[in-house]
Design an enzyme around this catalytic site. Structure first.
Site, PDB file in Angstrom:
ATOM      1  N   CYS A  31       0.819  -1.209   0.000  1.00 55.73           N
ATOM      2  CA  CYS A  31       0.000   0.000   0.000  1.00 55.73           C
ATOM      3  C   CYS A  31       0.860   1.271   0.000  1.00 55.73           C
ATOM      4  O   CYS A  31       1.477   1.583  -1.013  1.00 55.73           O
ATOM      5  CB  CYS A  31      -0.951  -0.083   1.195  1.00 55.73           C
ATOM      6  SG  CYS A  31      -2.500   0.796   0.960  1.00 55.73           S
TER       7      CYS A  31
ATOM      8  N   ARG B  99     -12.714   5.694  -1.664  1.00 56.04           N
ATOM      9  CA  ARG B  99     -11.639   4.747  -1.362  1.00 56.04           C
ATOM     10  C   ARG B  99     -12.048   3.381  -1.897  1.00 56.04           C
ATOM     11  O   ARG B  99     -13.241   3.089  -2.039  1.00 56.04           O
ATOM     12  CB  ARG B  99     -11.410   4.626   0.156  1.00 56.04           C
ATOM     13  CG  ARG B  99     -10.978   5.891   0.837  1.00 56.04           C
ATOM     14  CD  ARG B  99     -10.703   5.641   2.318  1.00 56.04           C
ATOM     15  NE  ARG B  99      -9.507   4.849   2.556  1.00 56.04           N
ATOM     16  CZ  ARG B  99      -8.277   5.335   2.558  1.00 56.04           C
ATOM     17  NH1 ARG B  99      -8.057   6.608   2.334  1.00 56.04           N
ATOM     18  NH2 ARG B  99      -7.243   4.554   2.786  1.00 56.04           N
TER      19      ARG B  99
ATOM     20  N   HIS C 159      -3.658  -5.894   2.597  1.00 54.22           N
ATOM     21  CA  HIS C 159      -3.333  -6.017   4.011  1.00 54.22           C
ATOM     22  C   HIS C 159      -3.850  -7.378   4.449  1.00 54.22           C
ATOM     23  O   HIS C 159      -4.499  -8.077   3.716  1.00 54.22           O
ATOM     24  CB  HIS C 159      -4.012  -4.896   4.806  1.00 54.22           C
ATOM     25  CG  HIS C 159      -3.497  -3.532   4.434  1.00 54.22           C
ATOM     26  ND1 HIS C 159      -2.265  -3.082   4.839  1.00 54.22           N
ATOM     27  CD2 HIS C 159      -4.024  -2.552   3.690  1.00 54.22           C
ATOM     28  CE1 HIS C 159      -2.078  -1.848   4.363  1.00 54.22           C
ATOM     29  NE2 HIS C 159      -3.129  -1.509   3.652  1.00 54.22           N
TER      30      HIS C 159
HETATM   31  N1  GLN Z   1      -2.618   6.598   2.110  1.00 49.95           N
HETATM   32  C1  GLN Z   1      -2.625   5.655   1.043  1.00 49.95           C
HETATM   33  C2  GLN Z   1      -3.955   5.581   0.323  1.00 49.95           C
HETATM   34  O1  GLN Z   1      -4.990   5.758   0.913  1.00 49.95           O
HETATM   35  C3  GLN Z   1      -2.181   4.298   1.534  1.00 49.95           C
HETATM   36  C4  GLN Z   1      -3.153   3.669   2.494  1.00 49.95           C
HETATM   37  C5  GLN Z   1      -2.629   2.406   3.103  1.00 49.95           C
HETATM   38  O2  GLN Z   1      -1.416   2.173   3.172  1.00 49.95           O
HETATM   39  N2  GLN Z   1      -3.534   1.594   3.620  1.00 49.95           N
HETATM   40  O3  GLN Z   1      -3.943   5.315  -0.868  1.00 49.95           O
END
Ligand code: GLN
Length: 237
Positions: free
Chosen positions: A98, A133, A197
């Site tokens: 990520c 998101r 994750h």
């Molecule tokens: N901040 C980054 C995004 O939202 C990475 C998020 C994360 O590592 N979970 O794309």
């Protein structure tokens, strides 16, 4: 009785700042399988202001973080960027998750549009999606090995791969790199980047064993690691 003549030294890059959903579990998974064949894994946390020397390490993990942590880490990462690139170019096995995956590329746009420069160790770049998101379970399939990987994604960034990069897998269910081109993650040399994750090596023992073998073959090329790993059973969660 474990023979301890073999060891892997792991670097956890910015593990105190970039460790979303326990990404450190990737190192625990690697250690879990390593232990079964008598290999010891030791870990150094490399954080703000710390030295990182590529030749000292056999494996690296660069986990995820939120936009704020990424903006704190990015300038410090530039300081050690040449050594990180050397590690990658010398076929160092690295799992980048990520935010860590984003920062190894050219640049990343925060949700508010601010541009954060990566170290351009690899050619991908990451655009934003200001009001949305990608969140949820994800399944992908790697076309070269036929292996499927399962995980959980939560990112606003939309990543696009460079021409010398190939995806970790094709999306079977979920969004992946950008929700458009059906790709998820990246493979470049021995770098595996991903939005998973979970952590990815804990949930996908097949990939953990691939990473472990890559680290061991690179460090101890004369040993028949296939023979040593053949009775190790990958576990899935
Ligand atoms: N901040 C980054 C995004 O939202 C990475 C998020 C994360 O590592 N979970 O794309």
């Amino acid at each position: 009785m474990a023979d301890t003549q073999y060891s892997i030294r792991a670097a956890h890059l910015y593990g105190d700042l970039m460790n979303t959903y326990g990404d450190y579990g990737n190192i625990i998974a690697l250690s879990y399988y390593a232990r079964q064949i008598g290999v010891v894994v030791t870990t150094d946390l490399i954080s703000l202001g710390d030295e990182f020397h590529a030749d000292d390490y056999d494996f690296a993990l660069f986990g995820g973080g939120q936009d704020y942590e990424e903006s704190v880490v990015a300038p410090d990462l530039a300081r050690i960027g040449d050594e990180v690139k050397k590690f990658i170019e010398n076929d160092g096995p690295l799992v980048a998750v990520c935010g860590g995956y984003q920062l190894l590329g050219d640049y990343f746009l925060l949700a508010d549009g601010t541009r954060i420069d990566g170290i351009s160790a690899m050619d991908h770049y990451t655009l934003n999606q200001p009001h949305s998101r990608f969140i949820g379970n994800i399944t992908i399939k790697n076309q070269e090995t036929g292996e499927e990987y399962h995980g959980f994604e939560n990112h606003q960034g939309r990543t696009f791969l460079g021409s010398d990069e190939r995806p970790l897998g094709d999306v079977v269910a979920g969004n992946g790199n950008n929700g458009e081109d059906g790709s998820e993650g990246v493979i470049y040399k021995n770098v595996y980047g991903t939005y998973f994750h979970g952590p990815i090596l804990t949930r996908n023992g097949n990939l953990a064993l691939r990473m472990l073998k890559a680290a061991l073959v690179r460090k101890y090329p004369a040993v028949d690691w296939d023979a040593r790993l053949k009775d190790v059973t990958p576990e899935f969660f």
